[in-house]
Write a protein that holds these residues in place. Structure first.
Motif, PDB file in Angstrom:
ATOM      1  N   PHE A   1      -5.155   7.004  -3.764  1.00 47.33           N
ATOM      2  CA  PHE A   1      -5.049   5.600  -3.402  1.00 47.33           C
ATOM      3  C   PHE A   1      -5.768   5.357  -2.073  1.00 47.33           C
ATOM      4  O   PHE A   1      -5.550   6.072  -1.093  1.00 47.33           O
TER       5      PHE A   1
ATOM      6  N   LYS B   1      -6.877   1.970   0.500  1.00 45.75           N
ATOM      7  CA  LYS B   1      -6.684   0.555   0.767  1.00 45.75           C
ATOM      8  C   LYS B   1      -7.950  -0.028   1.377  1.00 45.75           C
ATOM      9  O   LYS B   1      -8.451   0.452   2.392  1.00 45.75           O
TER      10      LYS B   1
ATOM     11  N   LEU C   1      -4.995  -2.187  -2.768  1.00 45.85           N
ATOM     12  CA  LEU C   1      -4.886  -0.748  -2.942  1.00 45.85           C
ATOM     13  C   LEU C   1      -5.612  -0.348  -4.224  1.00 45.85           C
ATOM     14  O   LEU C   1      -5.340  -0.893  -5.302  1.00 45.85           O
ATOM     15  N   TYR C   2      -6.538   0.604  -4.113  1.00 44.14           N
ATOM     16  CA  TYR C   2      -7.329   1.058  -5.256  1.00 44.14           C
ATOM     17  C   TYR C   2      -7.049   2.534  -5.518  1.00 44.14           C
ATOM     18  O   TYR C   2      -6.764   3.304  -4.601  1.00 44.14           O
TER      19      TYR C   2
ATOM     20  N   GLY D   1      -3.222  -4.574  -5.953  1.00 37.04           N
ATOM     21  CA  GLY D   1      -3.387  -3.199  -6.397  1.00 37.04           C
ATOM     22  C   GLY D   1      -3.167  -3.102  -7.886  1.00 37.04           C
ATOM     23  O   GLY D   1      -2.979  -4.115  -8.565  1.00 37.04           O
TER      24      GLY D   1
END
Length: 236
Positions: free
Chosen positions: A112, A114, A119-120, A224
């Motif tokens: 993860f 940010k 959030l990716y 996200g």
């Protein structure tokens, strides 16, 4: 969090040892640890624990979570149980407690990250090893339950759990060459208030198996990967 879990179990064990007679009478039939009797014979105050796995549902393509690396642990520190005299096999309960949840990405090739407020889950295959990335949330909870007994030991509880999520973060751990790295990301866009639907099957001497469904996504829309959660585990 592991320390908190063992401290909670130790506290329950000490309480059970100190009140052995009450636990035998109250715990085996109604579950949990009896903290105190109410004003009448048909009510009491109790403490409960639950430990289970989180199964993420509805996650977008490319974002997969590992159920047996995703856990939840909850403590209902105080719960009021009321059994009406006219309904001796039915108990209404309201409690107050806390809950910790973790959702861990499956595999070891994503983490993860940010970017801005979002959030990716990004690929990091090739230059990182032993990668583990997850989302943590912590909530103050209020379970509201109705229990129906069908025998001396067997009972079923149904209800809802109100969650006030007060903390959330993402954490990633990985090796980069000879370096051990720990990336902690705070201020992720988790929902502050959520509601869970919960069912518990009480099977033997206060032990139960619970299933909890969270119809609301863990993260807010646009903050996200949107996913929901089904939790399965043991209830004491």
């Amino acid at each position: 969090m592991k320390k908190l879990f063992f401290i909670a179990l130790l506290a329950v064990g000490m309480t059970a040892a100190a009140q052995e007679k009450d636990v035998v009478q109250g715990c085996c039939h109604d579950g949990g640890v009896k903290v105190a009797d109410g004003k009448d014979a048909d009510d009491r105050w109790s403490l409960h624990l639950n430990l289970g796995v989180n199964i993420a549902t509805g996650a977008p393509d490319g974002v997969d979570f590992a159920p047996f690396r995703s856990w939840e642990f909850g403590v209902t520190a105080i719960q009021y149980d009321y059994t009406p005299k006219c309904m001796p096999k039915t108990t209404f309960s309201a409690g107050l407690g806390v809950q910790w949840r973790r959702y861990t990405l499956s595999g070891h090739d994503k983490l993860f990250v940010k970017e801005g407020d979002v959030l990716y889950a990004e690929d990091r295959e090739g230059f990182m090893s032993d990668l583990s990335s997850d989302i943590h949330t912590f909530a103050i909870t209020m379970p509201l339950l109705v229990k129906q007994r069908f025998g001396k030991e067997f009972a079923v509880s149904l209800g809802a759990q109100l969650n006030w999520n007060v903390y959330g973060r993402s954490n990633s751990e990985y090796d980069y060459g000879d370096l051990e790295c720990d990336l902690d990301t705070k201020n992720i866009g988790y929902r502050p208030f959520t509601v869970d639907i919960i069912g518990i099957v009480h099977v033997c001497k206060g032990l139960g198996i619970y299933c909890k469904y969270s119809p609301m996504s863990v993260l807010k829309n646009g903050r996200g990967p949107e996913f929901r959660s089904v939790s399965l585990g043991l209830y004491f």
